[in-house]
Design a protein around this motif. Structure first.
Motif, PDB file in Angstrom:
ATOM      1  N   ARG A  13     -48.639   7.247   1.220  1.00 10.11           N
ATOM      2  CA  ARG A  13     -49.806   6.999   2.069  1.00 10.11           C
ATOM      3  C   ARG A  13     -50.939   6.275   1.349  1.00 10.11           C
ATOM      4  O   ARG A  13     -51.676   5.513   1.960  1.00 10.11           O
TER       5      ARG A  13
ATOM      6  N   SER B 141     -33.682   5.395   2.718  1.00  9.47           N
ATOM      7  CA  SER B 141     -33.048   6.237   1.708  1.00  9.47           C
ATOM      8  C   SER B 141     -32.205   5.503   0.675  1.00  9.47           C
ATOM      9  O   SER B 141     -31.793   6.105  -0.323  1.00  9.47           O
TER      10      SER B 141
ATOM     11  N   TRP C   6     -38.727   8.938   1.074  1.00  8.08           N
ATOM     12  CA  TRP C   6     -38.363  10.184   1.747  1.00  8.08           C
ATOM     13  C   TRP C   6     -39.638  10.976   1.986  1.00  8.08           C
ATOM     14  O   TRP C   6     -40.354  11.312   1.053  1.00  8.08           O
ATOM     15  N   GLY C   7     -39.932  11.243   3.250  1.00  9.47           N
ATOM     16  CA  GLY C   7     -41.173  11.936   3.572  1.00  9.47           C
ATOM     17  C   GLY C   7     -42.366  11.101   3.146  1.00  9.47           C
ATOM     18  O   GLY C   7     -42.499   9.937   3.521  1.00  9.47           O
ATOM     19  N   ASP C   8     -43.231  11.676   2.320  1.00  9.97           N
ATOM     20  CA  ASP C   8     -44.414  10.968   1.835  1.00  9.97           C
ATOM     21  C   ASP C   8     -44.241  10.464   0.406  1.00  9.97           C
ATOM     22  O   ASP C   8     -45.232  10.147  -0.255  1.00  9.97           O
ATOM     23  N   LYS C   9     -43.002  10.391  -0.064  1.00  6.19           N
ATOM     24  CA  LYS C   9     -42.767   9.984  -1.441  1.00  6.19           C
ATOM     25  C   LYS C   9     -41.933   8.706  -1.523  1.00  6.19           C
ATOM     26  O   LYS C   9     -40.921   8.568  -0.844  1.00  6.19           O
TER      27      LYS C   9
ATOM     28  N   ALA D 243     -32.820  14.741   0.972  1.00  9.46           N
ATOM     29  CA  ALA D 243     -33.862  15.753   1.131  1.00  9.46           C
ATOM     30  C   ALA D 243     -34.123  16.553  -0.135  1.00  9.46           C
ATOM     31  O   ALA D 243     -35.194  17.154  -0.284  1.00  9.46           O
TER      32      ALA D 243
ATOM     33  N   ASN E   3     -47.178   8.426  -3.954  1.00  5.93           N
ATOM     34  CA  ASN E   3     -47.541   8.881  -2.622  1.00  5.93           C
ATOM     35  C   ASN E   3     -47.474   7.683  -1.679  1.00  5.93           C
ATOM     36  O   ASN E   3     -48.154   6.674  -1.898  1.00  5.93           O
TER      37      ASN E   3
ATOM     38  N   SER F 210     -43.973   7.458   6.800  1.00  7.43           N
ATOM     39  CA  SER F 210     -42.937   8.470   6.645  1.00  7.43           C
ATOM     40  C   SER F 210     -42.222   8.760   7.966  1.00  7.43           C
ATOM     41  O   SER F 210     -41.554   9.768   8.104  1.00  7.43           O
TER      42      SER F 210
ATOM     43  N   HIS G 268     -37.127  16.182  -6.336  1.00  6.11           N
ATOM     44  CA  HIS G 268     -38.309  15.459  -5.870  1.00  6.11           C
ATOM     45  C   HIS G 268     -39.549  15.739  -6.712  1.00  6.11           C
ATOM     46  O   HIS G 268     -40.524  14.991  -6.644  1.00  6.11           O
TER      47      HIS G 268
ATOM     48  N   GLN H  34     -39.695   7.289   9.218  1.00  7.36           N
ATOM     49  CA  GLN H  34     -38.256   7.209   9.042  1.00  7.36           C
ATOM     50  C   GLN H  34     -37.953   7.027   7.568  1.00  7.36           C
ATOM     51  O   GLN H  34     -38.577   6.223   6.889  1.00  7.36           O
ATOM     52  N   GLU H  35     -36.985   7.769   7.073  1.00  4.29           N
ATOM     53  CA  GLU H  35     -36.614   7.639   5.671  1.00  4.29           C
ATOM     54  C   GLU H  35     -35.960   6.278   5.424  1.00  4.29           C
ATOM     55  O   GLU H  35     -35.202   5.767   6.243  1.00  4.29           O
TER      56      GLU H  35
END
Length: 200
Positions: free
Chosen positions: A84, A19, A60-63, A116, A82, A14, A136, A16-17
């Motif tokens: 991760r 996108s 985006w983030g952890d998704k 976001a 997820n 996570s 999200h 860098q996005e």
């Protein structure tokens, strides 16, 4: 079933996005030290994906968000994992029309774009080009119908985000335009006509 795989070289998934199709800048470049070959030990996780699709995942983030579909039923699927550990977070299904596709295409070829607040997906049948925005958490924010989509080889265009707009090329047989929708509401902001080469 197909599989989604994450590799260990993306040590901070996570950081860098990613996108849209080919990444944040559309150039496909994110990491310059990728190995030439991959081995089993490089894999962080692997998870099964229902249906078939040619879209790329976006992050985006952890998704991680991804689309898929079932050609025999026309069902459209949006998935969230997820990043991760590859565990499913949610899966949403939408009814769709069964129609003929090119052998190298699918009903889920368009890559989503994510920001976001929302993930945006596009689907097309000969009867309707549909754009959907999902929050999200998987709830539907808005949906926009852009009329029929007629193309010999099917749909595969991926949208992009620019400022507060979602921009989608809509090139068809004997017809074309670029449409900008308000990313928050789906309202049409502008449309630029384009004349395809085969138009009469």
């Amino acid at each position: 079933l197909f599989s989604l795989v994450a590799f260990a070289s993306a040590s901070s998934v996570s950081a860098q996005e990613w996108s849209r199709f080919r990444g944040p800048n559309g150039d496909g470049v994110n990491n310059t030290d990728l190995p030439i070959t991959w081995t089993e030990k490089d894999r962080l996780w692997k998870t099964a994906i229902p249906g078939v699709g040619h879209s790329s995942p976006v992050l985006w983030g952890d998704k991680i968000f991804l689309t898929s579909g079932e050609a025999l039923t026309g069902k459209r699927i949006v998935l969230c994992f997820n990043a991760r550990d590859g565990k499913p977070i949610w899966e949403k299904e939408f009814k769709g029309e069964v129609y003929h596709t090119h052998q190298r295409n699918s009903i889920a070829t368009s890559t989503p774009v994510v920001d976001a607040e929302r993930v945006y997906v596009c689907w097309a049948t000969p009867k309707q080009l549909t754009v959907q925005a999902m929050r999200h958490d998987g709830t539907l924010a808005w949906q926009k119908e852009l009329g029929p989509y007629r193309s010999q080889h099917g749909f595969g265009v991926s949208p992009i985000r620019s400022a507060d707009l979602l921009i989608l090329p809509n090139d068809q047989d004997n017809f074309g335009n670029v449409t900008a929708l308000d990313a928050a509401t789906g309202a049409e902001r502008w449309t630029l006509p384009r004349k395809p080469k085969n138009a009469t």
